[in-house]
Motif scaffolding. Structure first.
Motif, PDB file in Angstrom:
ATOM      1  N   ARG A 127      11.548  36.248 -14.923  1.00 14.42           N
ATOM      2  CA  ARG A 127      11.333  35.759 -13.560  1.00 14.42           C
ATOM      3  C   ARG A 127      11.637  34.274 -13.535  1.00 14.42           C
ATOM      4  O   ARG A 127      11.156  33.510 -14.375  1.00 14.42           O
ATOM      5  N   LEU A 128      12.485  33.883 -12.590  1.00 16.41           N
ATOM      6  CA  LEU A 128      12.887  32.486 -12.453  1.00 16.41           C
ATOM      7  C   LEU A 128      12.041  31.839 -11.367  1.00 16.41           C
ATOM      8  O   LEU A 128      12.018  32.304 -10.218  1.00 16.41           O
ATOM      9  N   LEU A 129      11.338  30.753 -11.712  1.00 14.15           N
ATOM     10  CA  LEU A 129      10.430  30.088 -10.781  1.00 14.15           C
ATOM     11  C   LEU A 129      11.085  28.849 -10.199  1.00 14.15           C
ATOM     12  O   LEU A 129      11.873  28.172 -10.874  1.00 14.15           O
ATOM     13  N   PRO A 130      10.794  28.513  -8.937  1.00 11.30           N
ATOM     14  CA  PRO A 130      11.344  27.293  -8.344  1.00 11.30           C
ATOM     15  C   PRO A 130      10.767  26.045  -8.999  1.00 11.30           C
ATOM     16  O   PRO A 130       9.668  26.073  -9.568  1.00 11.30           O
ATOM     17  N   ILE A 131      11.514  24.953  -8.941  1.00  7.14           N
ATOM     18  CA  ILE A 131      11.023  23.684  -9.479  1.00  7.14           C
ATOM     19  C   ILE A 131       9.782  23.265  -8.703  1.00  7.14           C
ATOM     20  O   ILE A 131       9.742  23.300  -7.469  1.00  7.14           O
ATOM     21  N   ALA A 132       8.746  22.876  -9.434  1.00  4.50           N
ATOM     22  CA  ALA A 132       7.475  22.512  -8.796  1.00  4.50           C
ATOM     23  C   ALA A 132       7.626  21.260  -7.940  1.00  4.50           C
ATOM     24  O   ALA A 132       8.104  20.227  -8.406  1.00  4.50           O
ATOM     25  N   THR A 133       7.259  21.362  -6.678  1.00  4.68           N
ATOM     26  CA  THR A 133       7.265  20.228  -5.752  1.00  4.68           C
ATOM     27  C   THR A 133       6.012  20.313  -4.887  1.00  4.68           C
ATOM     28  O   THR A 133       5.243  21.277  -4.964  1.00  4.68           O
ATOM     29  N   ARG A 134       5.819  19.316  -4.068  1.00  6.41           N
ATOM     30  CA  ARG A 134       4.677  19.341  -3.155  1.00  6.41           C
ATOM     31  C   ARG A 134       4.899  20.320  -2.013  1.00  6.41           C
ATOM     32  O   ARG A 134       3.950  20.786  -1.391  1.00  6.41           O
ATOM     33  N   GLU A 135       6.152  20.578  -1.724  1.00  4.35           N
ATOM     34  CA  GLU A 135       6.469  21.493  -0.637  1.00  4.35           C
ATOM     35  C   GLU A 135       6.478  22.931  -1.153  1.00  4.35           C
ATOM     36  O   GLU A 135       6.859  23.199  -2.296  1.00  4.35           O
ATOM     37  N   ARG A 136       6.057  23.841  -0.308  1.00  9.40           N
ATOM     38  CA  ARG A 136       6.084  25.254  -0.659  1.00  9.40           C
ATOM     39  C   ARG A 136       7.533  25.728  -0.721  1.00  9.40           C
ATOM     40  O   ARG A 136       8.350  25.384   0.124  1.00  9.40           O
ATOM     41  N   ALA A 137       7.842  26.500  -1.735  1.00 10.33           N
ATOM     42  CA  ALA A 137       9.214  27.010  -1.890  1.00 10.33           C
ATOM     43  C   ALA A 137       9.583  27.891  -0.702  1.00 10.33           C
ATOM     44  O   ALA A 137       8.770  28.679  -0.207  1.00 10.33           O
ATOM     45  N   GLY A 138      10.826  27.748  -0.243  1.00  9.10           N
ATOM     46  CA  GLY A 138      11.288  28.543   0.874  1.00  9.10           C
ATOM     47  C   GLY A 138      11.715  29.933   0.448  1.00  9.10           C
ATOM     48  O   GLY A 138      11.807  30.258  -0.740  1.00  9.10           O
ATOM     49  N   MET A 139      11.984  30.783   1.429  1.00  6.83           N
ATOM     50  CA  MET A 139      12.394  32.151   1.171  1.00  6.83           C
ATOM     51  C   MET A 139      13.830  32.198   0.661  1.00  6.83           C
ATOM     52  O   MET A 139      14.699  31.503   1.171  1.00  6.83           O
ATOM     53  N   LEU A 140      14.086  33.008  -0.358  1.00  8.29           N
ATOM     54  CA  LEU A 140      15.444  33.172  -0.881  1.00  8.29           C
ATOM     55  C   LEU A 140      16.321  33.826   0.180  1.00  8.29           C
ATOM     56  O   LEU A 140      15.931  34.796   0.825  1.00  8.29           O
ATOM     57  N   MET A 141      17.532  33.292   0.348  1.00  4.20           N
ATOM     58  CA  MET A 141      18.468  33.822   1.332  1.00  4.20           C
ATOM     59  C   MET A 141      19.743  34.372   0.708  1.00  4.20           C
ATOM     60  O   MET A 141      20.409  35.213   1.296  1.00  4.20           O
ATOM     61  N   CYS A 142      20.093  33.882  -0.507  1.00  5.51           N
ATOM     62  CA  CYS A 142      21.340  34.320  -1.125  1.00  5.51           C
ATOM     63  C   CYS A 142      21.251  34.149  -2.635  1.00  5.51           C
ATOM     64  O   CYS A 142      20.691  33.164  -3.124  1.00  5.51           O
ATOM     65  N   LEU A 143      21.798  35.113  -3.384  1.00  4.80           N
ATOM     66  CA  LEU A 143      21.880  35.062  -4.842  1.00  4.80           C
ATOM     67  C   LEU A 143      23.321  35.340  -5.257  1.00  4.80           C
ATOM     68  O   LEU A 143      23.993  36.183  -4.663  1.00  4.80           O
ATOM     69  N   HIS A 144      23.784  34.622  -6.287  1.00  2.25           N
ATOM     70  CA  HIS A 144      25.164  34.834  -6.747  1.00  2.25           C
ATOM     71  C   HIS A 144      25.283  34.384  -8.198  1.00  2.25           C
ATOM     72  O   HIS A 144      24.842  33.287  -8.552  1.00  2.25           O
ATOM     73  N   PHE A 145      25.859  35.234  -9.040  1.00  2.42           N
ATOM     74  CA  PHE A 145      26.114  34.860 -10.432  1.00  2.42           C
ATOM     75  C   PHE A 145      27.419  34.078 -10.510  1.00  2.42           C
ATOM     76  O   PHE A 145      28.468  34.539 -10.050  1.00  2.42           O
ATOM     77  N   LEU A 146      27.362  32.889 -11.123  1.00  3.84           N
ATOM     78  CA  LEU A 146      28.555  32.083 -11.343  1.00  3.84           C
ATOM     79  C   LEU A 146      29.249  32.475 -12.642  1.00  3.84           C
ATOM     80  O   LEU A 146      30.409  32.150 -12.848  1.00  3.84           O
ATOM     81  N   GLY A 147      28.543  33.119 -13.515  1.00  2.04           N
ATOM     82  CA  GLY A 147      29.058  33.561 -14.805  1.00  2.04           C
ATOM     83  C   GLY A 147      28.033  34.460 -15.433  1.00  2.04           C
ATOM     84  O   GLY A 147      27.044  34.857 -14.789  1.00  2.04           O
ATOM     85  N   GLU A 148      28.224  34.778 -16.706  1.00  2.00           N
ATOM     86  CA  GLU A 148      27.300  35.694 -17.363  1.00  2.00           C
ATOM     87  C   GLU A 148      25.891  35.113 -17.453  1.00  2.00           C
ATOM     88  O   GLU A 148      24.895  35.840 -17.390  1.00  2.00           O
ATOM     89  N   HIS A 149      25.777  33.776 -17.572  1.00  2.00           N
ATOM     90  CA  HIS A 149      24.483  33.169 -17.810  1.00  2.00           C
ATOM     91  C   HIS A 149      24.045  32.212 -16.707  1.00  2.00           C
ATOM     92  O   HIS A 149      23.003  31.571 -16.830  1.00  2.00           O
ATOM     93  N   ASP A 150      24.818  32.071 -15.639  1.00  2.00           N
ATOM     94  CA  ASP A 150      24.504  31.101 -14.575  1.00  2.00           C
ATOM     95  C   ASP A 150      24.283  31.821 -13.267  1.00  2.00           C
ATOM     96  O   ASP A 150      25.121  32.616 -12.822  1.00  2.00           O
TER      97      ASP A 150
END
Length: 208
Positions: A183-206
């Motif tokens: 599970r990939l977690l968003p970078i911790a900030t003071r703001e609440r993480a927004g809803m995911l809208m798009c996912l895309h693999f740039l390569g095998e590991h990115d």
């Protein structure tokens, strides 16, 4: 064309469609070309609708060769075509499923209607418990290989939104039952993480 503040504005009208494929009883929510063709080399088009129906179309006959109740009563929001007549579908019912259209008659130019039994049973499924509109995406494989009977193996992982749609869940659909690999977690900030809208693999590991 005219110019508005240095931007070229074209007044050309969009060309009319060459073909209109009719058959869905609800609004079309997803379309994608399959990586295979029929016996005469014509491409296959996949489409999903608001009632969860999946259709595979022959662009030679302009008719559907497979009709499948992939996500009954819930919108089909994502289609990813794999090799060997296999596809991944994602519905607003929270499920991600893998289907074998060869069994349904649509992977090699045949025809079929699947309302129950046979090819209407998914090979694999995973209850993602997420009702967002962000589409799941299969990871590319660095060494695709070929499984038995010439059918390519399933993708190693599928990325999809978590239950609250703010985190990325990596699921291995090859396991039975399907299991979350990471599970990939968003970078911790003071703001609440927004809803995911798009996912895309740039390569095998990115992943973007």
């Amino acid at each position: 064309p005219g110019r508005r503040h240095g931007v070229c504005v074209s007044h050309m009208q969009a060309p009319p469609p060459t073909t209109v494929l009719r058959g869905h009883r609800s609004e079309v929510t997803s379309v994608r070309f399959a990586p295979w063709a029929d016996a005469r080399g014509q491409p296959t088009l996949l489409s999903g609708s608001g009632d969860g129906e999946l259709r595979a179309w022959s662009l030679r006959t302009h008719r559907s060769v497979v009709t499948l109740a992939a996500h009954s009563g819930k919108a089909l929001i994502g289609i990813h075509a794999l090799g060997g007549g296999r596809i991944i579908t994602q519905g607003r019912d929270g499920f991600v499923r893998i289907w074998d259209l060869e069994r349904s008659g649509g992977g090699g130019g045949g025809s079929g209607h699947c309302g129950g039994g046979g090819g209407s049973t998914p090979l694999l499924e995973h209850n993602a418990s997420c009702l967002s509109f962000c589409q799941a995406v299969p990871a590319p494989s660095a060494a695709p290989g070929v499984a038995h009977d010439g059918v390519p193996p399933l993708p190693p992982l599928v990325a999809l939104p978590s239950e609250d749609a703010t985190e990325v869940s990596l699921v291995d659909l090859r396991q039975q039952p399907a299991a979350e690999a990471a599970r990939l977690l968003p970078i911790a900030t003071r703001e609440r993480a927004g809803m995911l809208m798009c996912l895309h693999f740039l390569g095998e590991h990115d992943l973007l």
